[in-house]
Motif scaffolding. Structure first.
Motif, PDB file in Angstrom:
ATOM      1  N   ARG A 183      -7.518   3.731   2.570  1.00 38.02           N
ATOM      2  CA  ARG A 183      -6.393   2.924   2.341  1.00 38.02           C
ATOM      3  C   ARG A 183      -5.883   2.510   3.622  1.00 38.02           C
ATOM      4  O   ARG A 183      -5.740   3.468   4.270  1.00 38.02           O
ATOM      5  CB  ARG A 183      -5.654   3.403   0.909  1.00 38.02           C
ATOM      6  N   THR A 184      -5.321   1.373   3.623  1.00 41.20           N
ATOM      7  CA  THR A 184      -4.374   1.011   4.820  1.00 41.20           C
ATOM      8  C   THR A 184      -3.312   0.144   4.731  1.00 41.20           C
ATOM      9  O   THR A 184      -3.546  -0.799   3.651  1.00 41.20           O
ATOM     10  CB  THR A 184      -5.446   0.510   5.891  1.00 41.20           C
ATOM     11  N   HIS A 185      -2.375   0.078   5.378  1.00 38.77           N
ATOM     12  CA  HIS A 185      -1.241  -0.942   5.140  1.00 38.77           C
ATOM     13  C   HIS A 185      -1.486  -2.110   5.985  1.00 38.77           C
ATOM     14  O   HIS A 185      -2.170  -2.037   6.939  1.00 38.77           O
ATOM     15  CB  HIS A 185       0.003  -0.239   5.729  1.00 38.77           C
ATOM     16  N   ALA A 186      -1.194  -3.489   5.572  1.00 42.26           N
ATOM     17  CA  ALA A 186      -1.153  -4.601   6.318  1.00 42.26           C
ATOM     18  C   ALA A 186       0.323  -4.788   6.603  1.00 42.26           C
ATOM     19  O   ALA A 186       1.186  -5.044   5.677  1.00 42.26           O
ATOM     20  CB  ALA A 186      -1.731  -5.732   5.791  1.00 42.26           C
ATOM     21  N   TYR A 187       0.735  -4.714   7.887  1.00 44.92           N
ATOM     22  CA  TYR A 187       2.208  -4.828   8.256  1.00 44.92           C
ATOM     23  C   TYR A 187       2.633  -6.287   8.544  1.00 44.92           C
ATOM     24  O   TYR A 187       1.724  -7.242   8.806  1.00 44.92           O
ATOM     25  CB  TYR A 187       2.343  -3.696   9.466  1.00 44.92           C
ATOM     26  N   SER A 188       3.965  -6.549   8.568  1.00 43.88           N
ATOM     27  CA  SER A 188       4.443  -7.870   8.740  1.00 43.88           C
ATOM     28  C   SER A 188       4.576  -8.344  10.213  1.00 43.88           C
ATOM     29  O   SER A 188       4.595  -9.294  10.384  1.00 43.88           O
ATOM     30  CB  SER A 188       5.732  -8.148   8.106  1.00 43.88           C
ATOM     31  N   ALA A 189       4.422  -7.247  11.061  1.00 37.82           N
ATOM     32  CA  ALA A 189       4.199  -7.319  12.584  1.00 37.82           C
ATOM     33  C   ALA A 189       3.482  -6.348  13.071  1.00 37.82           C
ATOM     34  O   ALA A 189       3.455  -5.196  12.558  1.00 37.82           O
ATOM     35  CB  ALA A 189       5.633  -7.259  13.106  1.00 37.82           C
ATOM     36  N   PRO A 190       3.136  -6.350  14.398  1.00 41.44           N
ATOM     37  CA  PRO A 190       2.159  -5.514  14.949  1.00 41.44           C
ATOM     38  C   PRO A 190       2.815  -4.313  15.463  1.00 41.44           C
ATOM     39  O   PRO A 190       2.846  -4.104  16.475  1.00 41.44           O
ATOM     40  CB  PRO A 190       1.480  -6.276  16.156  1.00 41.44           C
ATOM     41  N   ASP A 191       3.581  -3.656  14.378  1.00 40.34           N
ATOM     42  CA  ASP A 191       4.415  -2.375  14.654  1.00 40.34           C
ATOM     43  C   ASP A 191       4.507  -1.505  13.467  1.00 40.34           C
ATOM     44  O   ASP A 191       4.875  -2.068  12.447  1.00 40.34           O
ATOM     45  CB  ASP A 191       5.833  -3.035  15.043  1.00 40.34           C
ATOM     46  N   LEU A 192       4.173  -0.245  13.723  1.00 44.84           N
ATOM     47  CA  LEU A 192       3.910   0.622  12.556  1.00 44.84           C
ATOM     48  C   LEU A 192       5.418   0.697  12.079  1.00 44.84           C
ATOM     49  O   LEU A 192       5.459   1.495  10.710  1.00 44.84           O
ATOM     50  CB  LEU A 192       3.613   2.021  13.124  1.00 44.84           C
ATOM     51  N   LYS A 193       6.535   0.346  12.355  1.00 42.62           N
ATOM     52  CA  LYS A 193       7.868   0.622  11.886  1.00 42.62           C
ATOM     53  C   LYS A 193       8.315  -0.792  10.757  1.00 42.62           C
ATOM     54  O   LYS A 193       9.240  -0.723  10.390  1.00 42.62           O
ATOM     55  CB  LYS A 193       8.864   0.523  12.895  1.00 42.62           C
ATOM     56  N   SER A 194       7.581  -1.881  11.079  1.00 41.25           N
ATOM     57  CA  SER A 194       7.521  -2.967  10.418  1.00 41.25           C
ATOM     58  C   SER A 194       7.177  -2.789   9.068  1.00 41.25           C
ATOM     59  O   SER A 194       6.208  -1.862   8.679  1.00 41.25           O
ATOM     60  CB  SER A 194       6.717  -4.342  10.846  1.00 41.25           C
ATOM     61  N   PRO A 195       7.991  -3.754   7.915  1.00 37.04           N
ATOM     62  CA  PRO A 195       7.458  -3.444   6.633  1.00 37.04           C
ATOM     63  C   PRO A 195       6.204  -4.080   6.252  1.00 37.04           C
ATOM     64  O   PRO A 195       5.626  -4.980   6.753  1.00 37.04           O
ATOM     65  CB  PRO A 195       8.724  -4.214   5.959  1.00 37.04           C
ATOM     66  N   PRO A 196       5.343  -3.276   5.373  1.00 37.75           N
ATOM     67  CA  PRO A 196       3.985  -3.537   5.062  1.00 37.75           C
ATOM     68  C   PRO A 196       4.030  -4.634   4.098  1.00 37.75           C
ATOM     69  O   PRO A 196       5.255  -4.648   3.382  1.00 37.75           O
ATOM     70  CB  PRO A 196       3.469  -2.414   4.405  1.00 37.75           C
ATOM     71  N   GLN A 197       3.329  -5.615   3.982  1.00 35.30           N
ATOM     72  CA  GLN A 197       3.403  -6.751   3.171  1.00 35.30           C
ATOM     73  C   GLN A 197       2.198  -6.514   2.081  1.00 35.30           C
ATOM     74  O   GLN A 197       2.477  -6.987   1.051  1.00 35.30           O
ATOM     75  CB  GLN A 197       2.758  -8.137   3.999  1.00 35.30           C
ATOM     76  N   THR A 198       1.285  -5.684   2.341  1.00 36.94           N
ATOM     77  CA  THR A 198       0.283  -5.148   1.180  1.00 36.94           C
ATOM     78  C   THR A 198      -0.671  -4.146   1.741  1.00 36.94           C
ATOM     79  O   THR A 198      -0.378  -3.626   2.828  1.00 36.94           O
ATOM     80  CB  THR A 198      -0.596  -6.535   1.109  1.00 36.94           C
TER      81      THR A 198
END
Length: 260
Positions: A67-82
């Motif tokens: 499983r992986t997060h898809a983030y709102s920006a190329p930054d691990l601190k950005s909020p995940p979108q899905t």
């Protein structure tokens, strides 16, 4: 993930799930639901139209981690979108640093993706990654899956697509093992079937299966599983062996046949 229901209602029984990036053909609509056929395995059911998007993008990669997060920006601190499960398809539209921009998803870490044609060498190793995942009737993702969802995901990762239901897998998955009842005849990677149930052998004497007794994916001695299931349900009805080297990457024969 898009749920595919047996009837066009939000409280209907789950038939299967379509993972991100799969293509569904819609033949009719009933309110908020569309009568869909999953192009991947020809399974038919009702999907919430809000779960679908257009246009269809040609996938370039697939998720290689459980499983992986898809983030709102190329930054691990950005909020995940899905979140995306193992085997989900994505369409890469750009890269920045360690992240890949994926259409309709977000930014996914490059180490969590693999080119679409990448195949895992051993379906059992893939199946073992789902160990302890909760049981979910009709499920195919890392939050919950059923017995044939597990076998489908495991073998598809190795390049062999199986039908969705256990009776179809018993009829079409690889070759019949004639002497499967003989002690020691089964080996790693063989699929053992009951009526309405299936599990993967991790070695000659152990079975891995998503089951309603443990309500999870569990690995247990084969004889223990046979004895318990016989007490509450029935005995095994057959076993199949899939030659990965022979079948990986090929369009399966059952895709050319009518599937109910």
């Amino acid at each position: 993930m898009a749920p595919v229901f047996e009837t066009p209602a939000p409280d209907a029984r789950l038939a299967t799930q379509a993972l991100h990036g799969e293509i569904l053909d819609i033949f009719a609509q009933d309110g908020a639901f569309g009568l869909a056929r999953c192009r991947r395995d020809h399974y038919v059911g009702w999907v919430p139209m809000a779960s679908l998007s257009q246009p269809v993008h040609a996938p370039t990669h697939k998720v290689r981690t459980l499983r992986t997060h898809a983030y709102s920006a190329p930054d691990l601190k950005s909020p995940p979108q899905t979140v995306l499960s193992l085997g989900a398809h994505v369409t890469a539209s750009g890269t920045q640093g360690d992240y890949v921009q994926c259409e309709h998803a977000g930014w996914v870490h490059t180490r969590h993706l693999a080119p679409l044609g990448t195949m895992e060498p051993d379906p059992v190793t893939t199946a073992e990654r789902y160990l302890h995942t909760p049981y979910l009737w009709g499920g195919r993702d890392s939050l919950g899956l059923d017995c044939t969802g597990l076998t489908q995901q495991a073998f598809e990762a190795a390049g062999v697509l199986l039908p969705r239901d256990s009776d179809m897998q018993l009829a079409w998955a690889g070759d019949e093992i004639v002497d499967w009842k003989v002690s020691g005849a089964l080996k790693r990677g063989d699929i053992l079937f009951w009526k309405g149930h299936a599990g993967i052998m991790t070695d000659t004497h152990h079975l891995l299966h998503a089951n309603a007794w443990h309500m999870a994916v569990a690995r247990e001695p084969l004889e223990d599983a046979i004895t318990r299931i016989k007490t509450y349900y029935a005995e095994p009805v057959g076993a199949r062996r899939i030659d990965i080297g022979k079948l990986a990457g090929r369009v399966p024969d059952w895709m050319a046949e009518p599937v109910a």
